[in-house]
Design an enzyme around this catalytic site. Structure first.
Site, PDB file in Angstrom:
ATOM      1  N   PRO A   1      -1.244   3.408  -2.429  1.00 36.25           N
ATOM      2  CA  PRO A   1      -1.048   2.555  -3.611  1.00 36.25           C
ATOM      3  C   PRO A   1       0.286   2.822  -4.312  1.00 36.25           C
ATOM      4  CG  PRO A   1      -3.202   3.653  -3.696  1.00 36.25           C
ATOM      5  CD  PRO A   1      -2.458   4.224  -2.530  1.00 36.25           C
TER       6      PRO A   1
ATOM      7  N   ASP B   1       7.630 -20.716   8.006  1.00 36.75           N
ATOM      8  CA  ASP B   1       6.606 -20.241   7.078  1.00 36.75           C
ATOM      9  C   ASP B   1       7.123 -20.353   5.654  1.00 36.75           C
ATOM     10  OD1 ASP B   1       5.231 -19.611   9.319  1.00 36.75           O
ATOM     11  OD2 ASP B   1       4.737 -17.569   8.709  1.00 36.75           O
TER      12      ASP B   1
ATOM     13  N   GLU C   1      -8.644  10.546  -2.499  1.00 33.60           N
ATOM     14  CA  GLU C   1      -7.726  10.327  -3.622  1.00 33.60           C
ATOM     15  C   GLU C   1      -6.276  10.319  -3.173  1.00 33.60           C
ATOM     16  OE1 GLU C   1      -9.136   9.415  -6.640  1.00 33.60           O
ATOM     17  OE2 GLU C   1     -10.701   9.456  -5.104  1.00 33.60           O
TER      18      GLU C   1
ATOM     19  N   ARG D   1       3.357 -11.404  13.940  1.00 27.36           N
ATOM     20  CA  ARG D   1       3.645 -12.843  14.021  1.00 27.36           C
ATOM     21  C   ARG D   1       5.127 -13.163  13.904  1.00 27.36           C
ATOM     22  NH1 ARG D   1       3.179 -15.870  10.234  1.00 27.36           N
ATOM     23  NH2 ARG D   1       1.682 -17.358  11.017  1.00 27.36           N
TER      24      ARG D   1
END
Ligand code: 9D3
Length: 267
Positions: A103, A183, A130, A168
């Site tokens: 994160p 895209d 954690e 991709r």
């Protein structure tokens, strides 16, 4: 004969280090990724970090020094697993990036996907608990990536997101369907509405311009819908999009006054 191995074939290699190898069975056995693997465009190697713990119970986590809740991933099994994975990197080869999914990492965007798609190999470490012992960050990892500001249970799904987005972009991975450059996120704008048959469904008609056969008119309409939708939903994207003078005039007619990507910065 089909080979699932990338050796000598120039495909991109992903090594994924995880405590939950079973999570990868479904997502990588389907659709684009499956075809890319079968075509030798990529190979994916899943490694169970637990297999590299040398103690009797194969312990991979421990209590945090200094106290506090939760558990921390131990450094030894992660180092051993990465060193195993890198054992076949030749001295003249470029060192693959060692990417920790966390994160706290830099935000994963299409630009980061394009950057990673330039590499021959990626090593992805999925965090759990954690977090990981700081020495993994300091002395092993070369890059840290987050897929967005929400709390997940670990780095496994983020690793799948990275593999999907990078794969991709590789030549041949999409077949003939679409060039990655088309895209909308690569172009910096959202896509406008799309329709397929029937031309009328429950009284709702497909816009006439799409049935007109006038390709120039269709292209202009699509561009305007794309601009309108981007202004409504993601005006932040307009600031960095590449826009023509006609785009700017259309946006101005909708009330948009900038900023634009080529604005001169205040001195
Ligand atoms: C309860 C602990 N959290 C404090 C806010 C810290 C935390 C640690 C580990 C939160 C989530 C996780 C597990 N997530 C990941 O390892 C992860 C992740 C994510 O949760 N969101 C977006 N990208 C990523 S990449 C890895």
């Amino acid at each position: 004969m089909s080979r699932l191995c990338d050796k000598g074939r120039g495909g991109m290699r992903f090594d994924i280090l995880t405590l939950f190898p079973g999570m990868f069975e479904g997502p990588f056995g389907d659709s684009i990724i499956k075809r890319a693997r079968e075509a030798g465009i990529i190979s994916i190697h899943i490694h169970n970090i637990r297999d590299f713990a040398t103690d009797k119970h194969h312990i991979t986590d421990d209590y945090p020094y200094g106290g506090g809740g939760g558990m921390v991933m131990k450094p030894e099994p992660i180092f051993a697993c990465v060193e195993h994975v890198l054992a076949d990197v030749l001295p003249e080869e470029e060192a693959p990036p060692i990417i920790l999914l966390t994160p706290q990492g830099r935000l994963f965007t299409q630009q980061v996907a394009m950057e990673l798609a330039q590499r021959r190999r990626l090593v992805l470490i999925c965090g759990r608990y954690e977090g990981v012992d700081e020495r993994v960050r300091e002395h092993l990892v070369t890059d840290e990536i987050s897929i967005g500001d929400y709390v997940l249970s670990g780095g496994e799904i983020p690793a799948m997101v990275v593999v999907d987005a990078v794969t991709r972009l590789l030549p041949g991975a999409l077949g003939y369907a679409m060039a990655p450059l088309e895209d909308s996120h690569a172009m910096g704008l959202l896509e406008g509405p799309q329709y397929t048959r029937p031309a009328e469904f429950r009284g709702w008609r497909v816009p006439d311009v799409l049935l007109s056969g006038n390709h120039a008119e269709v292209a202009r309409w699509r561009r305007q819908q794309s601009l309108r939708r981007t202004l409504e939903r993601r005006p932040d994207l307009l600031a960095s999009a590449t826009l023509t003078q006609e785009d700017r005039e259309f946006l101005a007619s909708l009330g948009y006054r900038g900023p634009f990507s080529d604005d001169k910065r205040e001195e």
